[in-house]
Design a protein around this motif. Structure first.
Motif, PDB file in Angstrom:
ATOM      1  N   LEU A   1       0.829  -1.201   0.000  1.00 56.42           N
ATOM      2  CA  LEU A   1       0.000   0.000   0.000  1.00 56.42           C
ATOM      3  C   LEU A   1       0.863   1.250   0.000  1.00 56.42           C
ATOM      4  O   LEU A   1       0.570   2.229  -0.714  1.00 56.42           O
ATOM      5  CB  LEU A   1      -0.910  -0.015   1.227  1.00 56.42           C
ATOM      6  N   ALA A   2       1.953   1.220   0.776  1.00 57.36           N
ATOM      7  CA  ALA A   2       2.870   2.359   0.798  1.00 57.36           C
ATOM      8  C   ALA A   2       3.529   2.549  -0.563  1.00 57.36           C
ATOM      9  O   ALA A   2       3.756   3.686  -1.008  1.00 57.36           O
ATOM     10  CB  ALA A   2       3.938   2.141   1.881  1.00 57.36           C
ATOM     11  N   GLY A   3       3.831   1.434  -1.251  1.00 58.14           N
ATOM     12  CA  GLY A   3       4.422   1.532  -2.581  1.00 58.14           C
ATOM     13  C   GLY A   3       3.489   2.187  -3.574  1.00 58.14           C
ATOM     14  O   GLY A   3       3.906   3.034  -4.375  1.00 58.14           O
TER      15      GLY A   3
ATOM     16  N   TRP B   1       2.211   9.621  -5.352  1.00 55.18           N
ATOM     17  CA  TRP B   1       2.856  10.849  -4.901  1.00 55.18           C
ATOM     18  C   TRP B   1       3.854  11.341  -5.952  1.00 55.18           C
ATOM     19  O   TRP B   1       3.923  12.549  -6.237  1.00 55.18           O
ATOM     20  CB  TRP B   1       3.570  10.621  -3.572  1.00 55.18           C
ATOM     21  N   LEU B   2       4.622  10.431  -6.525  1.00 52.83           N
ATOM     22  CA  LEU B   2       5.593  10.822  -7.550  1.00 52.83           C
ATOM     23  C   LEU B   2       4.882  11.408  -8.765  1.00 52.83           C
ATOM     24  O   LEU B   2       5.356  12.386  -9.357  1.00 52.83           O
ATOM     25  CB  LEU B   2       6.443   9.619  -7.960  1.00 52.83           C
TER      26      LEU B   2
ATOM     27  N   LEU C   1       3.025  13.704 -19.042  1.00 57.61           N
ATOM     28  CA  LEU C   1       2.086  13.319 -17.991  1.00 57.61           C
ATOM     29  C   LEU C   1       1.035  12.355 -18.527  1.00 57.61           C
ATOM     30  O   LEU C   1       0.618  11.423 -17.823  1.00 57.61           O
ATOM     31  CB  LEU C   1       1.416  14.559 -17.410  1.00 57.61           C
ATOM     32  N   ALA C   2       0.592  12.572 -19.763  1.00 61.88           N
ATOM     33  CA  ALA C   2      -0.393  11.664 -20.363  1.00 61.88           C
ATOM     34  C   ALA C   2       0.196  10.269 -20.531  1.00 61.88           C
ATOM     35  O   ALA C   2      -0.465   9.262 -20.229  1.00 61.88           O
ATOM     36  CB  ALA C   2      -0.849  12.215 -21.709  1.00 61.88           C
ATOM     37  N   TYR C   3       1.424  10.194 -21.006  1.00 59.66           N
ATOM     38  CA  TYR C   3       2.088   8.896 -21.172  1.00 59.66           C
ATOM     39  C   TYR C   3       2.250   8.203 -19.828  1.00 59.66           C
ATOM     40  O   TYR C   3       1.844   7.045 -19.650  1.00 59.66           O
ATOM     41  CB  TYR C   3       3.452   9.077 -21.838  1.00 59.66           C
ATOM     42  N   CYS C   4       2.842   8.904 -18.866  1.00 56.76           N
ATOM     43  CA  CYS C   4       3.124   8.306 -17.569  1.00 56.76           C
ATOM     44  C   CYS C   4       1.838   7.922 -16.847  1.00 56.76           C
ATOM     45  O   CYS C   4       1.735   6.833 -16.262  1.00 56.76           O
ATOM     46  CB  CYS C   4       3.940   9.283 -16.722  1.00 56.76           C
ATOM     47  N   GLY C   5       0.853   8.802 -16.897  1.00 55.00           N
ATOM     48  CA  GLY C   5      -0.417   8.502 -16.251  1.00 55.00           C
ATOM     49  C   GLY C   5      -1.089   7.285 -16.855  1.00 55.00           C
ATOM     50  O   GLY C   5      -1.674   6.455 -16.136  1.00 55.00           O
ATOM     51  N   SER C   6      -0.997   7.143 -18.170  1.00 52.07           N
ATOM     52  CA  SER C   6      -1.605   5.985 -18.838  1.00 52.07           C
ATOM     53  C   SER C   6      -0.922   4.691 -18.421  1.00 52.07           C
ATOM     54  O   SER C   6      -1.584   3.682 -18.145  1.00 52.07           O
ATOM     55  CB  SER C   6      -1.519   6.155 -20.359  1.00 52.07           C
TER      56      SER C   6
ATOM     57  N   LEU D   1       8.088   8.869 -13.795  1.00 51.45           N
ATOM     58  CA  LEU D   1       7.892   8.888 -12.349  1.00 51.45           C
ATOM     59  C   LEU D   1       9.196   9.147 -11.612  1.00 51.45           C
ATOM     60  O   LEU D   1       9.194   9.611 -10.463  1.00 51.45           O
ATOM     61  CB  LEU D   1       7.305   7.554 -11.870  1.00 51.45           C
ATOM     62  N   LEU D   2      10.321   8.865 -12.268  1.00 53.48           N
ATOM     63  CA  LEU D   2      11.629   9.037 -11.638  1.00 53.48           C
ATOM     64  C   LEU D   2      12.152  10.466 -11.748  1.00 53.48           C
ATOM     65  O   LEU D   2      13.165  10.796 -11.132  1.00 53.48           O
ATOM     66  CB  LEU D   2      12.640   8.076 -12.277  1.00 53.48           C
TER      67      LEU D   2
END
Length: 386
Positions: free
Chosen positions: A292-294, A300-301, A315-320, A345-346
Motif C-alpha cells: 500500500l505504501a508503494g 505521490w511521484l 504526464l499523459a504517457y506516464c499517467g496511462s 515517475l523518476l
C-alpha cells in the motif's frame, strides 16, 4: 533528435550520442553489476544465469512464437486457457529475423534485442530528461531507471526494454514536434505491448496542445500535414494486432477474451485493491502495508510531476502507464515489471539527486544499484515469474 551546427543527420546523431555518453556508461554500469551479482548467485545456487535470463517464463512464449508462429494454446488443470495470442508480435518477429541471419537461436536473439534496446531506452530516457531539465538530470534519470528494484528485467529476453526504447523516443519525438517519427514509434510500441496505447496518448495530447489554441485545427490539413499523419499512424500498431487476433479467434473481443484466459484484463483496479485488502486483513499485514505504501509512493511521484509542471504529453504517457498497470487484474507480483516503462515517475527523484554533490549522487546510485542487483538475483531465483 537534437540538431548539430550544420544540421546534417549523421553529425546530429554523433553529437547526441556524445552528449549522452556519460548517461549510457552509468546505465551500462548498473546493468553490469546486476549481471555479475546474478552470475555469482547462480554459481552458488547451481542455476544457469543464461537460462534465467533467456529461457524462463514469458521469454519461452516469445521464442516459441518466433520459432513456430502463433496458434499454441496451453490448457491448465484449473480450466484456464493460455494462448500465445496474448503476446504482441514485434519482439518475436525480431527474434525470428535475427536467428535467421545469425548463429543465435530465438532465445538468445531475444536476449540480444533486450540488451541492445535497453541502451537505446536509456538514451531516450536521458534525451527526455536533458530536454526538460538539462544534461545532469538526464544522466541521473537514465541511471535511476537502471537501478530500479526490478531492473534485471531490462536484461532479460522480455519486451520491456524494447517497448521502453520505442516509448521514450516516441515521447521525445512528440515533445520536439517530430510528428511522423512520433507516429511511427507509437505504432511500433503498439506492436510490442498492450501499454503501447500510452504512447498514442502522449502523441494525441501533444497534437491537441499544438492544434487547439486559436482554432488551429480548422486548417490543420493544410498547415500541419505531418502532425495529422503522425496522429493517424500512432494507433495502427495496437489496433492492427487486436483486430488480427479478433479475426483469428472469430470474435470482435478476441484479444480481450485471450487475456481473460490468462486471468488478465482490466477491472479498474478492483482485483488489485481486493488483493491488498486481503493481505491487510490477514497474516501478511506487513507485506500488505508495504505494498500500500508503494502504491501511495507511485501516486505521490506522479502528483509531484504534475506540480513540477511536466509537459502534458509526458504526464499523459506516464499517467496511462500507471493506470493500466494498477488497474490490471491478475499476476499481482508482476506489477513492478509492468511499471518499468513509467520512467517519468523518476523525474522528481532525478531532480533532487542532481542537486546534490556528484560524489553523494554517485554513492546513492551505487548503493541503490547494488541493492537492486541483489534483489534481482533473489527474484529470478524464486519460483514465480517476474
Amino acid at each position: 533528435m537534437p540538431r548539430s551546427d550544420d544540421g546534417r543527420p549523421g553529425r546530429t546523431v554523433r553529437a547526441a550520442l556524445r552528449r549522452a555518453t556519460p548517461a549510457l556508461l552509468a546505465y551500462a554500469g548498473t546493468r553490469l553489476v546486476g549481471l555479475v551479482v546474478l552470475a555469482i548467485w547462480g554459481a552458488v545456487a547451481d542455476k544457469s544465469p543464461h537460462q534465467l535470463l533467456a529461457a524462463r517464463w514469458d521469454s519461452l512464449w516469445y521464442s516459441r512464437i518466433a520459432e513456430e508462429g502463433y496458434g499454441y494454446t496451453l490448457r491448465l488443470a484449473d480450466g484456464s486457457i493460455h494462448s500465445n495470442l496474448a503476446f504482441f508480435p514485434l519482439l518475436p518477429t525480431l527474434e525470428r529475423v535475427i536467428s535467421a541471419i545469425s548463429p543465435l537461436d530465438a532465445a538468445d536473439a531475444g536476449l540480444a534485442v533486450s540488451w541492445v534496446t535497453s541502451l537505446f531506452a536509456a538514451w531516450g530516457i536521458f534525451a527526455v530528461g536533458d530536454l526538460l531539465y538539462g544534461r545532469r538530470v538526464g544522466t541521473v534519470l537514465a541511471a535511476l531507471w537502471g537501478v530500479l528494484p526490478v531492473g534485471i528485467v531490462q536484461s532479460m529476453a522480455y519486451s520491456e526494454s524494447l517497448f521502453t526504447a520505442l516509448a521514450a523516443w516516441g515521447v521525445y519525438a512528440a515533445l520536439t514536434r517530430q510528428w511522423l517519427w512520433a507516429g511511427v514509434l507509437a505504432a511500433l510500441a503498439g506492436l510490442t505491448r498492450p501499454v503501447g496505447a500510452a504512447v498514442v496518448a502522449a502523441l494525441w495530447v501533444a497534437a491537441a496542445v499544438e492544434l487547439l489554441p486559436e482554432g488551429r485545427w480548422r486548417r490543420a490539413w493544410r498547415t500541419h500535414p505531418r502532425l495529422l499523419a503522425g496522429v493517424v499512424l500512432a494507433p495502427l500498431g495496437w489496433l492492427g494486432y487486436v483486430a488480427w487476433v479478433g479475426f483469428e479467434t472469430g470474435s470482435v473481443t478476441g484479444y480481450f477474451d485471450v487475456q481473460n484466459g490468462w486471468g488478465n484484463g482490466f477491472d479498474g483496479g478492483l482485483a488489485f485493491a481486493g488483493f491488498i485488502g486481503g493481505m491487510l486483513l490477514g497474516p501478511s499485514f506487513p507485506a500488505g502495508l508495504a505494498l500500500l505504501a508503494g502504491v501511495a509512493a507511485l501516486l505521490w511521484l506522479y502528483a509531484r510531476g504534475v506540480r513540477q509542471r511536466q509537459p502534458l504529453p509526458l504526464l499523459a504517457y506516464c499517467g496511462s502507464v500507471l493506470v493500466l498497470a494498477l488497474s490490471a487484474k491478475g499476476y499481482f507480483g508482476s506489477k513492478p515489471r509492468l511499471l518499468i516503462p513509467a520512467f517519468p515517475l523518476l523525474l522528481p527523484l532525478a531532480l533532487a539527486l542532481a542537486r546534490q554533490r556528484p560524489v553523494r549522487t554517485a554513492l546513492v546510485l551505487g548503493s541503490v544499484g547494488l541493492a537492486s542487483a541483489l534483489y534481482g538475483a533473489f527474484w529470478l531465483h524464486g519460483s514465480g515469474p517476474p
